[in-house]
Write a protein that holds these residues in place. Structure first.
Motif, PDB file in Angstrom:
ATOM      1  N   GLU A 199    -110.696 -12.424 -49.057  1.00  0.00           N
ATOM      2  CA  GLU A 199    -112.143 -12.009 -47.822  1.00  0.00           C
ATOM      3  C   GLU A 199    -112.157 -11.976 -46.367  1.00  0.00           C
ATOM      4  N   ILE A 200    -112.846 -11.589 -45.753  1.00  0.00           N
ATOM      5  CA  ILE A 200    -112.351 -12.089 -44.485  1.00  0.00           C
ATOM      6  C   ILE A 200    -114.613 -12.167 -43.937  1.00  0.00           C
ATOM      7  N   ILE A 201    -114.966 -13.659 -43.756  1.00  0.00           N
ATOM      8  CA  ILE A 201    -116.437 -13.657 -44.236  1.00  0.00           C
ATOM      9  C   ILE A 201    -117.061 -13.995 -42.354  1.00  0.00           C
ATOM     10  N   VAL A 202    -117.982 -13.003 -41.209  1.00  0.00           N
ATOM     11  CA  VAL A 202    -117.939 -13.666 -40.109  1.00  0.00           C
ATOM     12  C   VAL A 202    -118.940 -13.321 -39.992  1.00  0.00           C
ATOM     13  N   ILE A 203    -119.406 -15.298 -39.725  1.00  0.00           N
ATOM     14  CA  ILE A 203    -120.754 -15.284 -39.643  1.00  0.00           C
ATOM     15  C   ILE A 203    -121.024 -15.952 -37.635  1.00  0.00           C
ATOM     16  N   ASP A 204    -122.372 -14.662 -37.410  1.00  0.00           N
ATOM     17  CA  ASP A 204    -122.657 -14.254 -35.970  1.00  0.00           C
ATOM     18  C   ASP A 204    -123.622 -15.639 -35.795  1.00  0.00           C
ATOM     19  N   ASN A 205    -123.964 -16.669 -35.133  1.00  0.00           N
ATOM     20  CA  ASN A 205    -125.118 -17.320 -34.656  1.00  0.00           C
ATOM     21  C   ASN A 205    -125.973 -16.465 -33.918  1.00  0.00           C
ATOM     22  N   ASN A 206    -126.207 -14.708 -33.948  1.00  0.00           N
ATOM     23  CA  ASN A 206    -126.981 -15.088 -32.489  1.00  0.00           C
ATOM     24  C   ASN A 206    -126.468 -14.539 -31.181  1.00  0.00           C
ATOM     25  N   SER A 207    -125.299 -14.352 -31.632  1.00  0.00           N
ATOM     26  CA  SER A 207    -124.738 -13.840 -29.658  1.00  0.00           C
ATOM     27  C   SER A 207    -125.054 -13.511 -29.050  1.00  0.00           C
ATOM     28  N   CYS A 267    -120.928  -8.680 -31.795  1.00  0.00           N
ATOM     29  CA  CYS A 267    -121.141  -8.296 -33.237  1.00  0.00           C
ATOM     30  C   CYS A 267    -121.041  -6.272 -33.430  1.00  0.00           C
ATOM     31  N   ALA A 268    -121.059  -6.319 -32.130  1.00  0.00           N
ATOM     32  CA  ALA A 268    -120.787  -4.278 -31.925  1.00  0.00           C
ATOM     33  C   ALA A 268    -119.524  -3.927 -31.700  1.00  0.00           C
ATOM     34  N   MET A 269    -118.721  -4.758 -31.675  1.00  0.00           N
ATOM     35  CA  MET A 269    -117.369  -4.940 -31.503  1.00  0.00           C
ATOM     36  C   MET A 269    -116.234  -5.085 -33.081  1.00  0.00           C
ATOM     37  N   MET A 270    -116.917  -5.881 -33.651  1.00  0.00           N
ATOM     38  CA  MET A 270    -116.621  -6.500 -34.699  1.00  0.00           C
ATOM     39  C   MET A 270    -116.833  -5.560 -35.590  1.00  0.00           C
ATOM     40  N   GLN A 271    -118.010  -4.728 -35.509  1.00  0.00           N
ATOM     41  CA  GLN A 271    -117.780  -2.873 -36.595  1.00  0.00           C
ATOM     42  C   GLN A 271    -117.299  -2.137 -36.075  1.00  0.00           C
ATOM     43  N   GLN A 272    -117.581  -2.066 -34.925  1.00  0.00           N
ATOM     44  CA  GLN A 272    -116.665  -0.945 -34.474  1.00  0.00           C
ATOM     45  C   GLN A 272    -114.633  -1.500 -34.891  1.00  0.00           C
ATOM     46  N   ARG A 273    -113.794  -2.517 -34.589  1.00  0.00           N
ATOM     47  CA  ARG A 273    -113.042  -2.678 -34.965  1.00  0.00           C
ATOM     48  C   ARG A 273    -112.325  -3.186 -36.170  1.00  0.00           C
ATOM     49  N   PHE A 274    -113.565  -3.478 -37.090  1.00  0.00           N
ATOM     50  CA  PHE A 274    -113.413  -4.379 -38.205  1.00  0.00           C
ATOM     51  C   PHE A 274    -113.920  -4.063 -39.440  1.00  0.00           C
ATOM     52  N   PRO A 275    -114.313  -2.575 -39.527  1.00  0.00           N
ATOM     53  CA  PRO A 275    -115.938  -2.124 -40.312  1.00  0.00           C
ATOM     54  C   PRO A 275    -115.333  -3.009 -41.397  1.00  0.00           C
ATOM     55  N   ASN A 276    -114.126  -3.383 -42.105  1.00  0.00           N
ATOM     56  CA  ASN A 276    -114.038  -4.181 -43.233  1.00  0.00           C
ATOM     57  C   ASN A 276    -114.534  -4.855 -43.150  1.00  0.00           C
ATOM     58  N   VAL A 277    -114.881  -5.881 -42.628  1.00  0.00           N
ATOM     59  CA  VAL A 277    -115.414  -6.848 -42.196  1.00  0.00           C
ATOM     60  C   VAL A 277    -116.152  -7.549 -42.713  1.00  0.00           C
ATOM     61  N   LYS A 278    -116.915  -8.392 -43.604  1.00  0.00           N
ATOM     62  CA  LYS A 278    -117.590  -9.118 -44.188  1.00  0.00           C
ATOM     63  C   LYS A 278    -118.187  -9.467 -42.756  1.00  0.00           C
ATOM     64  N   LEU A 279    -119.736  -8.941 -42.770  1.00  0.00           N
ATOM     65  CA  LEU A 279    -120.306  -9.688 -41.062  1.00  0.00           C
ATOM     66  C   LEU A 279    -122.014  -9.976 -41.167  1.00  0.00           C
ATOM     67  N   ILE A 280    -122.117 -11.204 -40.900  1.00  0.00           N
ATOM     68  CA  ILE A 280    -123.341 -11.875 -41.820  1.00  0.00           C
ATOM     69  C   ILE A 280    -124.386 -12.169 -39.978  1.00  0.00           C
ATOM     70  N   GLN A 281    -125.067 -11.420 -39.272  1.00  0.00           N
ATOM     71  CA  GLN A 281    -125.503 -11.302 -37.928  1.00  0.00           C
ATOM     72  C   GLN A 281    -127.327 -12.727 -38.538  1.00  0.00           C
ATOM     73  N   ASN A 282    -126.660 -13.804 -38.245  1.00  0.00           N
ATOM     74  CA  ASN A 282    -127.922 -14.682 -38.099  1.00  0.00           C
ATOM     75  C   ASN A 282    -129.341 -14.415 -37.028  1.00  0.00           C
ATOM     76  N   ALA A 283    -130.560 -13.869 -37.142  1.00  0.00           N
ATOM     77  CA  ALA A 283    -131.892 -14.076 -35.978  1.00  0.00           C
ATOM     78  C   ALA A 283    -131.277 -15.062 -35.020  1.00  0.00           C
ATOM     79  N   ASN A 330    -129.370 -19.060 -34.065  1.00  0.00           N
ATOM     80  CA  ASN A 330    -128.759 -20.399 -34.165  1.00  0.00           C
ATOM     81  C   ASN A 330    -128.934 -21.500 -34.357  1.00  0.00           C
ATOM     82  N   SER A 331    -128.499 -21.524 -35.553  1.00  0.00           N
ATOM     83  CA  SER A 331    -129.277 -22.857 -36.950  1.00  0.00           C
ATOM     84  C   SER A 331    -127.805 -23.790 -36.711  1.00  0.00           C
ATOM     85  N   GLY A 332    -126.786 -23.548 -35.842  1.00  0.00           N
ATOM     86  CA  GLY A 332    -125.613 -25.028 -35.420  1.00  0.00           C
ATOM     87  C   GLY A 332    -124.730 -24.057 -36.484  1.00  0.00           C
TER      88      GLY A 332
END
Length: 367
Positions: free
Chosen positions: A14-22, A27-43, A45-47
């Motif tokens: 599985e692929i899990i992508v963590i976005d630290n509040n880009s 994130c929009a690109m990820m959702q459009q191009r890679f809809p099957n990848v698990k994307l976690i969007q943090n509110a 940037n905690s490092g």
């Protein structure tokens, strides 16, 4: 992401992508191009450590790979690393060979514990003058060549493979460290737990390391904080040592900061496209307003005219719709040369990307 998807095709993964509040539209690109990848969007940037800890908490596999977003893996990278990992006893962390966007080896992918002496040899460049002397060559684990697999102490967080259970037992990355020494800390904790860490040279990954961080004043401050964090956590230090390290860290972080200053980009004198796509060839010539030579694979090898002498600035564009990721990575390694720069055209994309040095943020050219 495209290279990772190719590399897990024969694995249960599985692929899990963590976005630290880009702040961009990634994130929009990820959702459009890679809809099957698990994307976690943090509110926020905690490092780097906290982001990875969140991702691993969601993972379900026996093994995990901590992987920077500014990397390109070969189709067989994970298969090779996992096959190697499964043969080891008391396995800690496995790293692999990393190169930058010009094909040059990145020595930080295998290192020694930065004890006071080892840090001294690094800060004052003694490892460069005595590369074969064990007393001076520990920082970059020079007991192993870049093309030699073996045990090392410290690996880099851009690519780390380990059992998920080990990561959990170690407590993951220490969230008190924002970034920069978290990989040193995790590698060191694995050693303290009786595990063996390995550098594995039989697969190569591109790391466009200039993409991860802008080396400005904030970078320098965080780098100092990171090194202070590691020494305070793991070493009993004297007043003399503390003073020495403070001077050394300031010096070293200034060097790193100025290494990262952008240099004026010079335009190539000529271009070569590695592709069989004639429409793409014509499109690139229009976009770049240049005549572009073209080359193809012959018996699995990229062959182009030797008339492109080494004193010219030549930009080579590698079409990944035509070449495998492994072909492209191998080509960079075999043709690392100051006169060559490289751009990749990702699969089903309308842009080319690349970086001309390990401290360059690189560029994206829309077609």
């Amino acid at each position: 992401m495209l290279s990772v998807q190719k590399a897990i095709q024969n694995l249960e993964a599985e692929i899990i992508v963590i976005d630290n509040n880009s702040s961009d539209d990634s994130c929009a690109m990820m959702q459009q191009r890679f809809p099957n990848v698990k994307l976690i969007q943090n509110a926020a940037n905690s490092g780097f450590p906290k982001g990875n800890n969140i991702g691993v908490a969601e993972a379900k596999g026996e093994y995990i790979c901590i992987l920077n977003p500014d990397t390109v893996v070969a189709e067989d990278t994970f298969e090779k690393v996992l096959a190697f990992a499964k043969k080891q006893t008391n396995l800690g962390i496995v790293g692999c060979k990393l190169i930058d966007g010009t094909g040059n080896f990145l020595p930080e992918c295998k290192r020694g514990i930065p004890t006071p002496w080892v840090a001294f040899t690094k800060i004052f460049g003694l490892y460069k003058f005595f590369p074969n002397a064990s007393l001076f060559n520990k920082y970059y684990a020079q007991h192993l060549s870049e093309n030699q697999t073996g045990k090392v102490e410290i690996l880099v967080g851009a690519f780390m493979v380990m059992q998920r259970e080990l990561y959990t037992d170690l407590g993951g990355f220490d969230e008190k460290c924002f970034m920069y020494s978290d990989d040193i800390d995790l590698s060191y904790m694995a050693l303290q737990n009786g595990k063996s860490n390995y550098y594995f040279h039989e697969t190569t990954v591109i790391h466009y390391k200039g993409e991860s961080t802008v080396k400005d004043g904030t970078y320098m401050k965080r780098f100092q904080e990171a090194m202070n964090f590691f020494y305070k956590k793991h070493f009993k230090v004297s007043v003399f040592f503390s003073l020495f390290m403070k001077i050394g860290i300031v010096f070293f972080s200034f060097v790193k900061m100025f290494q990262g200053k952008s240099k004026p980009k010079s335009q190539p004198n000529s271009y070569i496209l590695i592709s069989e796509d004639e429409a793409l060839w014509e499109k690139l010539q229009q976009k770049l307003q240049k005549n572009i030579a073209r080359a193809l694979l012959e018996n699995g090898k990229i062959v182009f005219s030797q008339t492109f002498s080494k004193d010219k600035k030549v930009e080579i564009i590698l079409d990944l719709n035509y070449l495998s990721f492994k072909n492209a990575i191998t080509f960079l390694e075999e043709n690392k040369n100051n006169s060559f720069t490289f751009k990749l055209l990702p699969i089903a994309s309308d842009f080319i990307i690349g970086s001309n040095s390990s401290s360059d943020r690189g560029e994206v050219i829309n077609l």
